[in-house]
Design a protein around this motif. Structure first.
Motif, PDB file in Angstrom:
ATOM      1  N   THR A  81       0.856  -1.178   0.000  1.00  0.00           N
ATOM      2  CA  THR A  81       0.000   0.000   0.000  1.00  0.00           C
ATOM      3  C   THR A  81       0.902   1.242   0.000  1.00  0.00           C
ATOM      4  O   THR A  81       1.916   1.266   0.673  1.00  0.00           O
ATOM      5  CB  THR A  81      -0.885   0.003   1.265  1.00  0.00           C
ATOM      6  OG1 THR A  81      -1.602  -1.229   1.331  1.00  0.00           O
ATOM      7  CG2 THR A  81      -1.855   1.152   1.260  1.00  0.00           C
ATOM      8  N   ALA A  82       0.662   2.281  -0.761  1.00  0.00           N
ATOM      9  CA  ALA A  82      -0.539   2.584  -1.490  1.00  0.00           C
ATOM     10  C   ALA A  82      -0.413   2.273  -2.972  1.00  0.00           C
ATOM     11  O   ALA A  82      -1.296   2.590  -3.752  1.00  0.00           O
ATOM     12  CB  ALA A  82      -0.833   4.052  -1.323  1.00  0.00           C
ATOM     13  N   GLY A  83       0.639   1.548  -3.373  1.00  0.00           N
ATOM     14  CA  GLY A  83       0.768   1.184  -4.779  1.00  0.00           C
ATOM     15  C   GLY A  83      -0.204   0.075  -5.139  1.00  0.00           C
ATOM     16  O   GLY A  83      -0.983   0.183  -6.087  1.00  0.00           O
ATOM     17  N   VAL A  84      -0.143  -1.029  -4.385  1.00  0.00           N
ATOM     18  CA  VAL A  84      -1.058  -2.160  -4.592  1.00  0.00           C
ATOM     19  C   VAL A  84      -1.532  -2.619  -3.218  1.00  0.00           C
ATOM     20  O   VAL A  84      -0.718  -3.115  -2.439  1.00  0.00           O
ATOM     21  CB  VAL A  84      -0.354  -3.323  -5.306  1.00  0.00           C
ATOM     22  CG1 VAL A  84      -1.318  -4.471  -5.527  1.00  0.00           C
ATOM     23  CG2 VAL A  84       0.263  -2.864  -6.617  1.00  0.00           C
ATOM     24  N   PRO A  85      -2.800  -2.458  -2.858  1.00  0.00           N
ATOM     25  CA  PRO A  85      -3.863  -1.833  -3.652  1.00  0.00           C
ATOM     26  C   PRO A  85      -3.661  -0.324  -3.755  1.00  0.00           C
ATOM     27  O   PRO A  85      -3.181   0.305  -2.819  1.00  0.00           O
ATOM     28  CB  PRO A  85      -5.125  -2.174  -2.852  1.00  0.00           C
ATOM     29  CG  PRO A  85      -4.659  -2.343  -1.451  1.00  0.00           C
ATOM     30  CD  PRO A  85      -3.297  -2.927  -1.551  1.00  0.00           C
ATOM     31  N   ARG A  86      -4.052   0.193  -4.911  1.00  0.00           N
ATOM     32  CA  ARG A  86      -3.802   1.598  -5.188  1.00  0.00           C
ATOM     33  C   ARG A  86      -4.734   2.487  -4.366  1.00  0.00           C
ATOM     34  O   ARG A  86      -5.925   2.235  -4.235  1.00  0.00           O
ATOM     35  CB  ARG A  86      -4.017   1.889  -6.673  1.00  0.00           C
ATOM     36  CG  ARG A  86      -3.642   3.312  -7.052  1.00  0.00           C
ATOM     37  CD  ARG A  86      -3.775   3.532  -8.539  1.00  0.00           C
ATOM     38  NE  ARG A  86      -5.148   3.411  -8.980  1.00  0.00           N
ATOM     39  CZ  ARG A  86      -5.571   2.475  -9.814  1.00  0.00           C
ATOM     40  NH1 ARG A  86      -4.727   1.595 -10.294  1.00  0.00           N
ATOM     41  NH2 ARG A  86      -6.828   2.416 -10.192  1.00  0.00           N
ATOM     42  N   LYS A  87      -4.156   3.500  -3.778  1.00  0.00           N
ATOM     43  CA  LYS A  87      -4.940   4.494  -3.039  1.00  0.00           C
ATOM     44  C   LYS A  87      -4.319   5.850  -3.344  1.00  0.00           C
ATOM     45  O   LYS A  87      -3.213   6.147  -2.900  1.00  0.00           O
ATOM     46  CB  LYS A  87      -4.906   4.198  -1.539  1.00  0.00           C
ATOM     47  CG  LYS A  87      -5.820   5.088  -0.712  1.00  0.00           C
ATOM     48  CD  LYS A  87      -5.874   4.608   0.723  1.00  0.00           C
ATOM     49  CE  LYS A  87      -6.727   5.562   1.576  1.00  0.00           C
ATOM     50  NZ  LYS A  87      -8.101   5.682   1.077  1.00  0.00           N
ATOM     51  N   TRP A  88      -5.045   6.643  -4.121  1.00  0.00           N
ATOM     52  CA  TRP A  88      -4.480   7.877  -4.639  1.00  0.00           C
ATOM     53  C   TRP A  88      -4.068   8.835  -3.538  1.00  0.00           C
ATOM     54  O   TRP A  88      -3.035   9.505  -3.631  1.00  0.00           O
ATOM     55  CB  TRP A  88      -5.480   8.558  -5.570  1.00  0.00           C
ATOM     56  CG  TRP A  88      -5.641   7.831  -6.866  1.00  0.00           C
ATOM     57  CD1 TRP A  88      -6.743   7.154  -7.285  1.00  0.00           C
ATOM     58  CD2 TRP A  88      -4.653   7.685  -7.897  1.00  0.00           C
ATOM     59  NE1 TRP A  88      -6.517   6.592  -8.520  1.00  0.00           N
ATOM     60  CE2 TRP A  88      -5.241   6.907  -8.921  1.00  0.00           C
ATOM     61  CE3 TRP A  88      -3.348   8.135  -8.067  1.00  0.00           C
ATOM     62  CZ2 TRP A  88      -4.570   6.568 -10.082  1.00  0.00           C
ATOM     63  CZ3 TRP A  88      -2.666   7.797  -9.213  1.00  0.00           C
ATOM     64  CH2 TRP A  88      -3.269   7.031 -10.217  1.00  0.00           C
TER      65      TRP A  88
ATOM     66  N   ASP B 201      -2.955   8.165  -0.611  1.00  0.00           N
ATOM     67  CA  ASP B 201      -1.688   7.745  -0.004  1.00  0.00           C
ATOM     68  C   ASP B 201      -0.522   7.948  -0.953  1.00  0.00           C
ATOM     69  O   ASP B 201       0.602   8.259  -0.529  1.00  0.00           O
ATOM     70  CB  ASP B 201      -1.757   6.265   0.398  1.00  0.00           C
ATOM     71  CG  ASP B 201      -2.591   6.071   1.653  1.00  0.00           C
ATOM     72  OD1 ASP B 201      -3.318   7.016   2.009  1.00  0.00           O
ATOM     73  OD2 ASP B 201      -2.515   4.998   2.257  1.00  0.00           O
ATOM     74  N   LEU B 202      -0.769   7.744  -2.243  1.00  0.00           N
ATOM     75  CA  LEU B 202       0.307   7.933  -3.226  1.00  0.00           C
ATOM     76  C   LEU B 202       0.796   9.378  -3.242  1.00  0.00           C
ATOM     77  O   LEU B 202       1.967   9.643  -3.527  1.00  0.00           O
ATOM     78  CB  LEU B 202      -0.189   7.539  -4.622  1.00  0.00           C
ATOM     79  CG  LEU B 202      -0.235   6.037  -4.906  1.00  0.00           C
ATOM     80  CD1 LEU B 202      -0.911   5.770  -6.248  1.00  0.00           C
ATOM     81  CD2 LEU B 202       1.166   5.446  -4.901  1.00  0.00           C
TER      82      LEU B 202
ATOM     83  N   SER C 113       3.635   9.458  -0.701  1.00  0.00           N
ATOM     84  CA  SER C 113       4.558   8.319  -0.629  1.00  0.00           C
ATOM     85  C   SER C 113       5.650   8.473  -1.681  1.00  0.00           C
ATOM     86  O   SER C 113       6.806   8.738  -1.358  1.00  0.00           O
ATOM     87  CB  SER C 113       3.799   7.006  -0.804  1.00  0.00           C
ATOM     88  OG  SER C 113       3.038   7.036  -1.989  1.00  0.00           O
TER      89      SER C 113
END
Length: 502
Positions: free
Chosen positions: A460-467, A469-470, A473
């Motif tokens: 997280t936050a890449g996989v599962p994606r969470k905009w 958090d990205l 990060s």
């Protein structure tokens, strides 16, 4: 005029002489714990002070550890008020004392070993415990492992009480909860679970408490060891809990809904849950402007990719895929390796191991000698290796760059994991070339995707994606756009601040 300490010492000596050969009967009202049981349990403990004295005609037996108690404080806090009590109830005279209400002698022993003074009022069938713990400790100093140019410079120390006070200074809220327990069947280390009650996910809190309660081990000398016993996948080389010794970093984690674990005797705090991407964030990122912090984060991620692929690609290309190089560069490499009798994989592993040996030697030696060995050893051995035909000069440059990039991540445990992974890439590159590197890369991603931190996906936050958090990060967006707490913490309150505040 007789000094109070001399008078007191004389009184104790007279009482000890008068009570020689006295045998105490079991405590009938307060339980079956007797002074003789304490003496038997702490047989051959040299720092145990055990004596009986007569205070206002009442016999009192005292136990404490010389190494854990300040004698001057003991006199001012306990003995002097009792001497002036004129026969009143000791609980009124000693307001900080706690009566022992248990028949379990081990609980009383544990408190004694933690610096409490135990008083047996045998005529009253009363046992009192007074916390008189006082030892010298290291002062609060600058963090050596997570040094920053900007921001606070204090760091945690080895005393749990001081570390908790550093957090209390920053979070003056009744929602800051501190739950204490013990770990270690022999050491009985105090460990605390710290969280914000109105923010942290209650399931995460209970999960941490349950894991600590299920740990059965003789003792832990540091948080990095205890952390390994609490992580989701102990066989993985990657750390699944964060580790910090900066109070400001710990405070930010608590406010984000994370859970903090502190161990008495360790200057490090474990942060959970933590994601893979967060291992590349530095506390200084938030003290810098967002653009500078984002650039530094991108460099760290780029360094991760380069450090695991650089020397392994050298092996692959020279062993299996020389056609991938431009003719001019291939000629330079061939001339550089013309005197090297080993295949590229042996040459790379040889130089990498020398770098590791220099690093270990530099860490274990005193600072000034270690720096000298690191600089002189690296130059001398590198130059001598090239002249002796053991390695090419181009490889020396590549290995040096790769070694430097492996230390770019702020998290020391992540740096060590990357160094280990790099050897896997080098070895498989020597067997299967570029194809092996791609297989290893796929295996690495699969492993990272399989990891969890306190039940939350490690990637997280890449996989599962969470905009949301990205945005904090891979890059660090301006503070104006950081509205939500990170999804990794699964906080009860999602918003870090109300929308439309500005």
């Amino acid at each position: 005029m007789v000094k109070p300490t001399e008078w007191w010492r004389k009184q104790v000596e007279e009482v000890l002489a008068s009570t020689e050969g006295y045998t105490y009967s079991p405590n009938e009202r307060g339980g079956k714990i007797t002074p003789d049981q304490i003496k038997e349990k702490l047989n051959n403990v040299d720092d145990l002070s055990s004596f009986a004295m007569n205070i206002n005609g009442e016999r009192v037996h005292v136990f404490y550890l010389d190494t854990m108690v300040d004698s001057a404080q003991l006199y001012e806090m306990i003995f002097l008020p009792l001497q002036r009590s004129d026969g009143r109830d000791p609980l009124q005279v000693l307001p900080f004392a706690q009566p022992n209400e248990s028949d379990d002698v081990s609980l009383l022993m544990n408190n004694l070993l933690r610096g409490h003074t135990i008083l047996f009022f045998l005529d009253r069938n009363l046992i009192l415990q007074v916390n008189t713990f006082h030892v010298e400790h290291r002062s609060i100093s600058k963090s050596e492992n997570e040094s920053t140019v900007l921001g606070p410079q204090d760091s945690f120390v080895e005393m749990l009480e001081i570390n908790l006070s550093l957090l209390r200074r920053r979070i003056a809220s009744p929602n800051l909860k501190i739950v204490a327990s013990t770990v270690g069947t022999e050491t009985h280390n105090r460990v605390t679970v710290i969280y914000m009650e109105d923010i942290a996910n209650p399931e995460n809190v209970e999960r941490v408490k349950e894991r600590i309660n299920n740990v059965v081990y003789q003792g832990f000398v540091g948080m990095p060891i205890l952390k390994q016993a609490l992580e989701d996948k102990p066989y993985s080389p990657f750390p699944q809990f964060g580790l910090t010794n900066r109070p400001d970093n710990a405070t930010a984690a608590l406010l984000d809904g994370r859970i903090l674990i502190l161990l008495n005797g360790s200057p490090d705090a474990a942060i959970c849950p933590t994601s893979f991407l967060e291992m590349f964030s530095s506390p200084e990122d938030f003290y810098n402007r967002w653009s500078t912090a984002s650039l530094l984060r991108i460099i760290r991620f780029f360094g991760l990719f380069v450090t695991i692929m650089l020397t392994s690609s050298y092996v692959s290309v020279l062993t299996y895929h020389p056609e991938m190089l431009p003719p001019a560069l291939l000629t330079i490499l061939s001339e550089s390796r013309s005197r090297v009798p080993f295949p590229p994989v042996v040459e790379v592993v040889f130089i990498e191991l020398i770098i590791e040996i220099l690093r270990e030697a530099g860490i274990r030696m005193p600072t000034k000698i270690g720096q000298t060995i690191g600089i002189v050893g690296g130059i001398v051995i590198g130059t001598a290796s090239v002249q002796a035909g053991l390695a090419s000069n181009i490889l020396i440059v590549l290995v040096s760059v790769s070694a430097l990039l492996s230390f770019v991540p702020p998290n020391f445990l992540m740096s060590n994991a990357i160094r280990l992974v790099r050897y896997g890439f080098i070895l498989i590159a020597g067997v299967l070339g570029m194809y092996g590197q791609m297989l290893m890369l796929a295996f690495l991603f699969a492993h990272l995707l399989d990891l969890t931190s306190l039940g939350a996906p490690y990637m997280t936050a890449g996989v599962p994606r969470k905009w949301t958090d990205l945005m904090n990060s891979l890059i660090r967006t301006p503070m104006k756009f950081i509205i939500d707490r990170s999804g990794m913490s699964r906080a009860k309150r999602k918003k870090a601040r109300p929308i439309g505040e500005e």
